[in-house]
Design a protein around this motif. Structure first.
Motif, PDB file in Angstrom:
ATOM      1  N   ARG A   1      -1.604  19.215   5.063  1.00 32.37           N
ATOM      2  CA  ARG A   1      -2.873  18.724   4.527  1.00 32.37           C
ATOM      3  C   ARG A   1      -2.721  17.880   3.254  1.00 32.37           C
ATOM      4  O   ARG A   1      -3.266  18.201   2.191  1.00 32.37           O
TER       5      ARG A   1
ATOM      6  N   ARG B   1      -6.440  10.099   2.348  1.00 29.76           N
ATOM      7  CA  ARG B   1      -6.642   8.731   1.896  1.00 29.76           C
ATOM      8  C   ARG B   1      -5.352   7.963   2.138  1.00 29.76           C
ATOM      9  O   ARG B   1      -4.250   8.480   1.930  1.00 29.76           O
TER      10      ARG B   1
ATOM     11  N   ASP C   1       0.679  12.992  12.510  1.00 30.57           N
ATOM     12  CA  ASP C   1      -0.588  13.708  12.578  1.00 30.57           C
ATOM     13  C   ASP C   1      -0.341  15.215  12.631  1.00 30.57           C
ATOM     14  O   ASP C   1      -0.934  15.998  11.884  1.00 30.57           O
TER      15      ASP C   1
ATOM     16  N   ASP D   1      -1.148  17.953   9.682  1.00 30.72           N
ATOM     17  CA  ASP D   1      -2.083  19.029   9.980  1.00 30.72           C
ATOM     18  C   ASP D   1      -1.615  20.351   9.371  1.00 30.72           C
ATOM     19  O   ASP D   1      -2.423  21.222   9.047  1.00 30.72           O
TER      20      ASP D   1
ATOM     21  N   GLU E   1      -8.350   8.779   9.899  1.00 30.24           N
ATOM     22  CA  GLU E   1      -9.071   9.703  10.772  1.00 30.24           C
ATOM     23  C   GLU E   1      -8.156  10.817  11.272  1.00 30.24           C
ATOM     24  O   GLU E   1      -8.544  11.985  11.327  1.00 30.24           O
ATOM     25  N   ARG E   2      -6.926  10.459  11.624  1.00 30.38           N
ATOM     26  CA  ARG E   2      -6.025  11.444  12.216  1.00 30.38           C
ATOM     27  C   ARG E   2      -5.471  12.422  11.188  1.00 30.38           C
ATOM     28  O   ARG E   2      -5.261  13.598  11.480  1.00 30.38           O
ATOM     29  N   THR E   3      -5.192  11.956   9.969  1.00 26.08           N
ATOM     30  CA  THR E   3      -4.572  12.820   8.966  1.00 26.08           C
ATOM     31  C   THR E   3      -5.587  13.484   8.037  1.00 26.08           C
ATOM     32  O   THR E   3      -5.267  14.470   7.382  1.00 26.08           O
ATOM     33  N   GLY E   4      -6.781  12.907   7.941  1.00 27.80           N
ATOM     34  CA  GLY E   4      -7.765  13.406   6.992  1.00 27.80           C
ATOM     35  C   GLY E   4      -7.430  13.074   5.554  1.00 27.80           C
ATOM     36  O   GLY E   4      -8.035  13.619   4.629  1.00 27.80           O
TER      37      GLY E   4
END
Length: 346
Positions: A99, A157, A92, A96, A152-155
């Motif tokens: 991205r 797919r 994660d 961040d 959810e944690r990485t944003g």
């Protein structure tokens, strides 16, 4: 699907530090990093323990012969879940910073899991059809939760990789029984495919099925609804004078159906001399040429990866193998820019 002209990892990595591993995969394969797997840490970091930690309403523990079903969650399963939690925290944080649009997670597929875990009786889960169904359903439920958390944690797919190294032996009926004096009855290929198809259909994410066996059941995997099939493309069945017609035909049919391959091209341990990109790319080009596919389609048809896990590699080679996978993805996207090759890898 994921962008064309990229590379990614195929499996495990050396080392025991999840933050170093997360920095490695996001640094070398930033468009498509794979959640690191670090099996050298201890019990629970191995492929089966890691997957067992995701199961819902099923518990396993370590016994002298491996993993075995148990009535309640114990120390071994708690450790597996703690290790996964640490991996996700590190991944994660790394994502961040970079991205990525896509990330990949890997677990043991239902057949490899059923072949590797014992019932309380000591027999493989594989020997009990009801238990196989229960494990597959539990795995599907756990994967849905895992995918949702990673997304959810990485944003990003999420792509799910089901590792099925044990599937060929399951279909062939070559796995030994608990006594060692016989073999477990073979599972019919259509039944194996049906179980995979049901599991894949229940996961809200693209699913890759990876099998780095000598001759993986490519048609079965593609026919189960996989978004892609992962293979070790350096195996004799796929390369040079030893290539087998039926193995090449299976790749051609899979590509014709629109299913790409995660094409394992980098060795799992450091070669004596680092292979040139041109020589590595030529393996993919030759495969496309033999099957009548335009080389310019390779970026869509194939994602280059290491041949299998890198747990046995040095840290330097693990880093270089991932970097080369990414460079190969670019080479597939623009074959005219690849220079003439040398003598090839040693």
């Amino acid at each position: 699907m994921w962008p064309e002209g990229i590379g990614t990892g195929a499996g495990s990595l050396p080392g025991a530090d999840p933050r170093e591993a997360a920095a490695l995969v996001t640094g070398e394969t930033p468009e498509f990093p794979a959640l690191p797997e670090l099996p050298h840490r201890s019990v629970g970091a191995d492929m089966i323990g890691r997957t067992a930690g995701l199961l819902v309403d099923l518990a396993v523990e370590v016994v002298p012969t491996g993993w075995r079903v148990t009535p309640r969650t114990g120390r071994d399963l708690r450790r597996a879940r703690d290790l996964m939690s640490a991996d996700l925290d590190a991944f994660d944080d790394a994502c961040d910073r970079t991205r990525p649009g896509w990330v990949k997670i890997a677990v043991a597929g239902p057949w490899t899991l059923a072949a590797s875990v014992e019932l309380a009786s000591g027999h493989r889960v594989l020997t009990d059809h009801g238990a196989v169904r229960e494990f597959a359903a539990s795995l599907a439920e756990g994967l849905r939760e895992h995918v949702a958390e990673v997304a959810e944690r990485t944003g990003a797919r999420v792509v799910v990789q089901l590792d099925e190294p044990g599937l060929p032996a399951v279909i062939a009926g070559s796995l030994p029984t608990a006594s060692g004096y016989g073999t477990v009855r073979a599972v019919r290929a259509p039944d194996a495919q049906d179980t995979l198809r049901e599991l894949i259909a229940g996961i809200d994410a693209p699913v890759v099925v990876h099998c780095c066996a000598d001759v993986p059941p490519i048609r079965l995997l593609a026919g189960a609804g996989a978004a892609a099939v992962g293979i070790d493309a350096t195996r004799p069945a796929f390369t040079g004078a030893t290539a087998r017609v039926e193995a090449l035909d299976a790749i051609g049919e899979t590509w014709d159906s629109g299913v790409p391959l995660l094409l394992g091209l980098l060795p799992g341990t450091a070669p004596r001399r680092e292979p040139a990109i041109a020589d590595l790319a030529r393996t993919g080009y030759d495969l496309a040429d033999r099957l009548g596919f335009d080389r310019r389609r390779l970026a869509r048809l194939a994602v280059p990866t290491p041949a299998c896990g890198l747990a046995g590699a040095t840290p330097d080679w693990a880093r270089r193998a991932l970097a080369l996978s990414r460079e190969l993805g670019k080479a597939f996207a623009d074959p005219d820019e690849v220079p003439a090759g040398g003598a090839g890898p040693a």
